[in-house]
Design a protein around this motif. Sequence first.
Motif, mmCIF file in Angstrom:
data_model
loop_
_atom_site.group_PDB
_atom_site.id
_atom_site.type_symbol
_atom_site.label_atom_id
_atom_site.label_comp_id
_atom_site.label_asym_id
_atom_site.label_seq_id
_atom_site.Cartn_x
_atom_site.Cartn_y
_atom_site.Cartn_z
ATOM 1 N N UNK A 197 1.797 -45.410 23.819
ATOM 2 C CA UNK A 197 2.755 -45.904 24.820
ATOM 3 C C UNK A 197 4.039 -46.434 24.190
ATOM 4 N N UNK A 198 4.389 -45.921 23.008
ATOM 5 C CA UNK A 198 5.526 -46.485 22.281
ATOM 6 C C UNK A 198 6.880 -46.051 22.793
ATOM 7 N N UNK A 199 7.005 -45.798 24.107
ATOM 8 C CA UNK A 199 8.267 -45.311 24.672
ATOM 9 C C UNK A 199 9.101 -46.475 25.225
ATOM 10 N N UNK A 200 10.388 -46.243 25.270
ATOM 11 C CA UNK A 200 11.322 -47.166 25.908
ATOM 12 C C UNK A 200 11.949 -46.436 27.081
ATOM 13 N N UNK A 201 11.482 -46.717 28.291
ATOM 14 C CA UNK A 201 11.956 -46.024 29.486
ATOM 15 C C UNK A 201 12.998 -46.829 30.247
ATOM 16 N N UNK A 202 13.621 -47.793 29.572
ATOM 17 C CA UNK A 202 14.622 -48.610 30.254
ATOM 18 C C UNK A 202 15.985 -47.940 30.322
ATOM 19 N N UNK A 203 16.130 -46.753 29.746
ATOM 20 C CA UNK A 203 17.369 -45.997 29.874
ATOM 21 C C UNK A 203 18.232 -46.072 28.637
#
Length: 804
Positions: free
Chosen positions: A601-607
């Motif tokens: 889950x090492x994603x940054x989906x905040x843009x």
Amino acid sequence: MGIKKKGQTKNWVDYHLSQHIGYCHSPIDSLMAIFMKNKLVWRGNVTDNGYFDIDRKDLFGGNEREGGVAGRVHVLTGKSDQVVPETFAQRLGRTAATMPGFRGIFSLLLLGGPTSGRKGFLVSSNYPSVSNVDVRIRRGSRTLSSPYAVIRYEPARKAGESDGDYDFRCRNDTNPAHLIHECLVNEDWGMGGSPNLINASSFVAAAETLYNEKFGLSMLWMRQETIKAFIQEILDHIQALLYFNPKSGLLEIKLLRDDYEKDNLDEIGPDNARLENFRRQLWGETVNEIVVSWTNPATEESETVTYQDLANIAMQGEVVSESRDYYGIRNASLAAFVAARDIRSSAIPLASAVVYLNRQFWDILPGEVYFFTWPEHGIEKVIMRVMDVDYGKPDSAEMKVTLLEDVFGISVAEFVPPEEPPITEWEDPEHDPNGSDPDYTDLDAIFSSAPPTVIQQITGADQVSDDQYPTIVPLSIVSRKTAQTDLQSYVKHRRMTIQTGAQEFLSVGEKVLVASTVLEAPLPREVTSDILAGEIFEFGDGPEVGGLGVIGGGVEYDHEIIMVLEDLGNGLFRCARGVYDTVPRAWSVGQRIHWMGVGYNGYDTSGAIADTILQYKLQARTSVGLTDLDLVPQKTTQHPPRPYMPYRPANVQMDGVLFADRDQTENYEPRVWTIEYTWSHRNRLTEDSVYRAWNEASVPMETGQAVNAYVTLAPVDLNPNEGEDKYPLNPAFGDNVLASKLSSSDVSFTLDLFQTRRYLDLYFNAISERDGFISLQADQLTEKMYPKGFGSDFGYFWGGWPSE
């Protein structure tokens, strides 16, 4: 259309509560530590009334979990002139002068303070629960004057260990003789007996023996049981007798030890005694296994140590077990000592007798040892110990004495203390996240960006668009360093602008670690490869079927993504090569693979916007808590518009051969005057649920997508050039281009060798293009041509290469 940026608002709830907690009668020697939810909150050495502040807001996981604790702790030792803090009295509508002082009781007062920012003590976040507040205190018995009151256990010192850390690991136990003495004379909670009725010298002698044996106990007496029962538990721990001496009229204690001369004992027999009963145990009445329960001070949980008598087991043909609860023992070595002691006395069929003695033995005492002889029963000088004496009425001529065969008088059962205790010293696995050994402030991290297919999978919707300002999903891949054995996870923080216009590092979530491994053999270019993961490098997520692996680091242009297709067992995994927008490459021994399991889950989906500079901090979490964010170094990253780059062509072949690179020492000699290059189309928008193998057939390309095939004289570097045109639609190959073909439908390109003009080194590249973007990577085939000339291939290429 891009990913909607999450609002940066506080999304947790803190719970504050003031508490006044009483623990025990005063006085105490010192407060050493405070625990909540079995975690160390504070440690030190407080010996008097005062206060200190606690700031452990990340103790239970921080804002992403159950928060932590913070506030001011007032220590009330219960002194005779004690008054409570004014802030506490005011909350109850009183002053310190009119408020009860809670004297005679050791207690803690948990209130708000500078660290909590509220009137109440911060007890948790998100989950409204109040944990127990446990303490470690020291209190030695004070009623008996001797230098043996405290028995200190000092484990081996670790290299570089500070005095404070070492002292915290050392344990101080009470001498049992001192503990019994205080139970007898303490007027607040004990029996309140007069010290003048106790033979203090016998207690001091017992205390010295116990001190030399390192036989310390730490026990808690609750009012649910009588003091008499509590004292008996202590006597059972140390194997001792407590009795009144008829000669002095004083209470004495006697340890049952091998402390007598076997050749100088008085004798009990028919001449001075009347035998009422004699019996010897049968082997079937003995016990051949003793299981001793003791308390591990590191966890406050009960643990066991087991000793067996193998000869007795062989005699009885089975294991006969008995458990002994010695909860006051808090030392593994002492627990082993006691287990060996008890198995010795339990595995032997001991003799017992009840006799009536004449007044010659008027001063006989429990614990004394005698020879016992009774010819009628064939008994000759058996060493027996007095266990109980009934002195009878004053006018009685006899005294009733109970005897038991003494184990120290049985030579065949000679006791040898264990040199190596079966339970090793417990080592605390927890690491201070802000310590320097090991360093948890700088994590081993790789930064990259997610390919379009991964973005669609993690967001649950099609987040890929043709926006001129594409949204990027950066990812971080973090694995443990060798020394970071207590690294549990990490919280990813990104520098963002908040509502006030200021910039702060805000959390984008807690992330899992990944496992990594090193290639033990060269990895060629293949459609699938069986990869030996070998010894997984430290702890982390993956490898597992359906998960991904990244070879070659985090630079998007140079790494390769693989997918685990099958677990073949014994650390061998079958993997698909060059999945999504990457191509299969050749990798050498020692190259590291970072495995990302299905739970990664090492994603940054905040843009994020393509090519903008991003700043991150990775905050390590250990079992103790989180690192101080101010100590964490800043990581700077920059990513291309990967979600908008068309997928590269796959299945690239030369004359029908996959991965047809020619070795530089080998020359390719086609028997026709053409070379046929073929490939398969791929579509970034449709490869969203099932990956496509490298050698699968073509699929329809997305609207506007085309394939540009180049034959060049030098390798092609698809990495973006510096300058305004970072992603050229037609890479500027210049005079290196021999031939090219742009098509939105064709899957082949034929090179006419008449055009090579004796060029020997050729390079073929198939690159996708769409709306101003080219593919992130491209498969490149290298060609070493056969040098033709006069006389070469006589009868086939007569005269060598054709002229123009």
